[in-house]
Write an enzyme that holds these catalytic residues in place. Structure first.
Site, PDB file in Angstrom:
ATOM      1  N   THR A 125     -21.120 -19.824  41.239  1.00  0.00           N
ATOM      2  CA  THR A 125     -20.527 -20.008  39.915  1.00  0.00           C
ATOM      3  C   THR A 125     -19.874 -21.380  39.789  1.00  0.00           C
ATOM      4  OG1 THR A 125     -18.623 -19.295  38.585  1.00  0.00           O
ATOM      5  CG2 THR A 125     -18.569 -18.691  40.878  1.00  0.00           C
ATOM      6  N   ASP A 126     -19.808 -21.888  38.556  1.00  0.00           N
ATOM      7  CA  ASP A 126     -19.104 -23.157  38.346  1.00  0.00           C
ATOM      8  C   ASP A 126     -17.606 -23.021  38.618  1.00  0.00           C
ATOM      9  OD1 ASP A 126     -18.428 -21.628  36.105  1.00  0.00           O
ATOM     10  OD2 ASP A 126     -18.871 -23.190  34.640  1.00  0.00           O
ATOM     11  N   GLU A 127     -17.111 -21.773  38.681  1.00  0.00           N
ATOM     12  CA  GLU A 127     -15.660 -21.582  38.867  1.00  0.00           C
ATOM     13  C   GLU A 127     -15.176 -22.064  40.233  1.00  0.00           C
ATOM     14  OE1 GLU A 127     -14.100 -17.915  37.252  1.00  0.00           O
ATOM     15  OE2 GLU A 127     -15.788 -17.744  35.881  1.00  0.00           O
TER      16      GLU A 127
END
Ligand code: NAD
Ligand code: TYD
Length: 336
Positions: A125-127
Site C-alpha cells: 500500500t502507499d500508506e
C-alpha cells in the site's frame, strides 16, 4: 500459469479472482482465505465452481498448509492479498495485524523460497510511505515512514519480502497502490460506509475537518496493474499504482450525496482518527511507462458505477451489514 492467491474472498482479492477467471482462461487459481469478518464467499458467487478455481479455507500463517498447496497444485506464482486491512481497527487492537500481515507474509515467503516459486507478488500500500504535505507525490524511492499500526505492519512485510530477495534470491515484486473503491468493499471503509449510510438516511461520519486527501483508484484498475506486474515485470522491482484522482473526503462524500439525491445535512463531522494521515498521492509513472498499464476509468465514472453497484446489490450489503458489523459500528461511532 498456476497461481496461489491469498485473501481472494476479500474486496480486492475477489475482484482479482473474478478478473483472472474471466479474462485469462489458461490460468489456474488456488484461493487461500481464512474467511475473517472481511472474507465473504458471496464475493465469489458464480466463480466458486469454476474448474480452474480451487477455494481453500485456511490461514497463511500455516506454513505446512501453504507448502502442501504449492506442491499439490504445482503453483508457480503467489499473489498475497491476505491482510488485516483497516486502519481504524489497527488503532484499537494490533495483534492480528502483526500476525497476519507480518508473520503470515513470512510464512508465505518461507514456503515460496523452499519451493523455488517463479514469482512472489506482495500487494502492499502507499500508506507505507506515510503522509504528504500539500505538494508532491510518492515515488518508489520515497522514504518508508508508516504512521499507523496497519501501515507499520505492511511496511514490515515489505521489508521481509525485500530481504528474502536479497538473502535467498527469491524472485519478488512489491506493488504499492493508493486507496481502492468499487464492488464488494466491506462497509467499514469510507466509500461503501458513506454509500450505505446515505442509502439509509443515516449521518455520514466525516473525520476531523474532512480535508484529508486520498488518491482513489477503481478496484478493477488495481487488478489489471497487478496482472501487468505479475506477467511483464522484472523480479526485484517495486511498482506504485494509482490513478491521479486526488480528492478530499468532503468532496467524495458530497459526490455520493448528490448522486443518491440526499441532502448535505446528512454530513456529520466527528472526532478525528488519531494520527490521521493528511494526504496520499501516487506517482505511478514507472508502472505506466515500463508495463504499459493505465487506468480504464476516471473517478467520476467509477464512483457512479460503484454507487449503482451498491444500489443494485442491496442484499449483499444487508447481509454484510447485519450481525458483527452492527456491533463494530456501535463501538466505533456511537461516542465519537
Ligand atoms: P480485505 O480486508 O477486504 O480482505 C482481506 C482478505 O484477507 C479477507 O478475505 C480475509 O478473510 C483474508 N485474510 C485475513 N487474514 C488472513 C489469514 N491469516 N490467512 C488467510 N486469509 C486471511 O482487504 P482488501 O481491501 O481487499 O485489501 C487486500 C490487500 O490490498 C491488503 O494486503 C491491503 O493491505 C492491500 N491494499 C488495500 C487497499 C485498499 O484500498 N483497500 C489499497 C492498497 C493496498
Ligand atoms: P479508509 O477508507 O478507512 O482508508 P484509509 O484510512 O486506509 O485511507 O478512509 C479513507 C479516508 O476517509 C481517511 O482519510 C479517513 C476518512 N474516513 C472518514 O472520514 N470517516 C469514516 O467513517 C471512515 C471509515 C474514514
Amino acid at each position: 500459469m498456476k497461481i496461489l492467491v491469498t485473501g481472494g474472498a476479500g474486496f480486492i482479492g475477489a475482484n482479482f479472482v473474478r478478473m483472472v477467471l474471466d479474462e485469462h482462461k489458461d490460468v489456474s487459481l488456488v484461493n487461500l482465505d481464512k474467511l475473517t469478518y472481511a472474507g465473504n464467499l458471496e464475493n465469489l458467487t458464480g466463480y466458486l465452481d469454476r474448474p480452474n478455481h480451487t477455494f481453500v479455507k485456511g490461514d497463511i500463517c500455516d506454513v505446512d498448509l501453504v507448502k502442501k498447496l504449492l506442491d499439490e497444485h504445482s503453483i508457480d506464482r503467489i499473489v498475497n492479498f491476505a491482510a488485516e486491512s483497516h486502519v481504524d481497527r489497527s488503532i484499537i487492537s494490533h495483534a492480528e495485524f502483526v500476525r497476519t500481515n507480518v508473520e503470515g507474509t513470512l510464512s508465505l515467503l518461507q514456503a515460496a523460497r523452499d519451493r523455488n516459486i517463479e514469482r512472489f507478488l506482495q500487494v502492499s500500500t502507499d500508506e507505507v510511505y506515510g503522509s504528504l504535505g500539500p505538494q508532491g507525490q510518492f515515488t518508489e524511492n520515497s522514504v518508508i515512514e508508516p504512521n499507523s499500526p496497519y501501515s507499520a505492519s505492511k511496511a514490515s512485510a515489505d521489508h521481509f519480502v525485500r530481504a528474502f530477495g536479497h538473502t535467498f534470491g527469491l524472485r519478488y515484486n512489491i506493488t504499492r497502490c493508493s486507496n481502492n473503491y468499487g464492488p464488494y468493499q466491506f462497509p467499514e471503509k469510507m466509500i461503501p460506509l458513506m454509500i450505505h449510510n446515505a442509502m439509509h438516511d443515516k449521518p455520514l461520519p466525516v473525520y476531523g475537518d474532512g480535508l484529508n486527501v486520498r488518491d482513489w483508484l477503481y478496484v478493477y484498475d488495481h487488478c489489471t496493474a497487478i496482472w501487468a506486474v505479475l506477467t511483464k515485470s522484472r523480479p526485484g522491482e517495486v511498482y506504485n499504482i494509482g490513478g491521479c484522482n486526488e480528492k478530499t473526503n468532503l468532496d467524495v462524500v458530497s459526490l455520493i450525496l448528490d448522486q443518491l439525491k440526499k441532502p448535505k445535512s446528512l454530513i456529520s463531522f466527528v472526532k478525528d482518527r488519531p494520527g490521521h494521515d493528511r494526504r496520499y498521492a501516487i506517482d505511478a509513472s514507472k508502472t505506466m511507462n515500463q508495463l504499459g498499464w493505465k487506468p480504464s476509468i476516471t473517478f467520476e465514472q467509477g464512483i457512479v458505477r460503484t454507487i449503482q453497484w451498491y444500489c443494485d446489490n442491496r442484499d449483499w450489503l444487508a447481509n454484510v451489514a447485519s450481525g458483527d458489523y452492527k456491533h463494530y459500528y456501535e463501538m466505533m461511532y456511537s461516542r465519537r
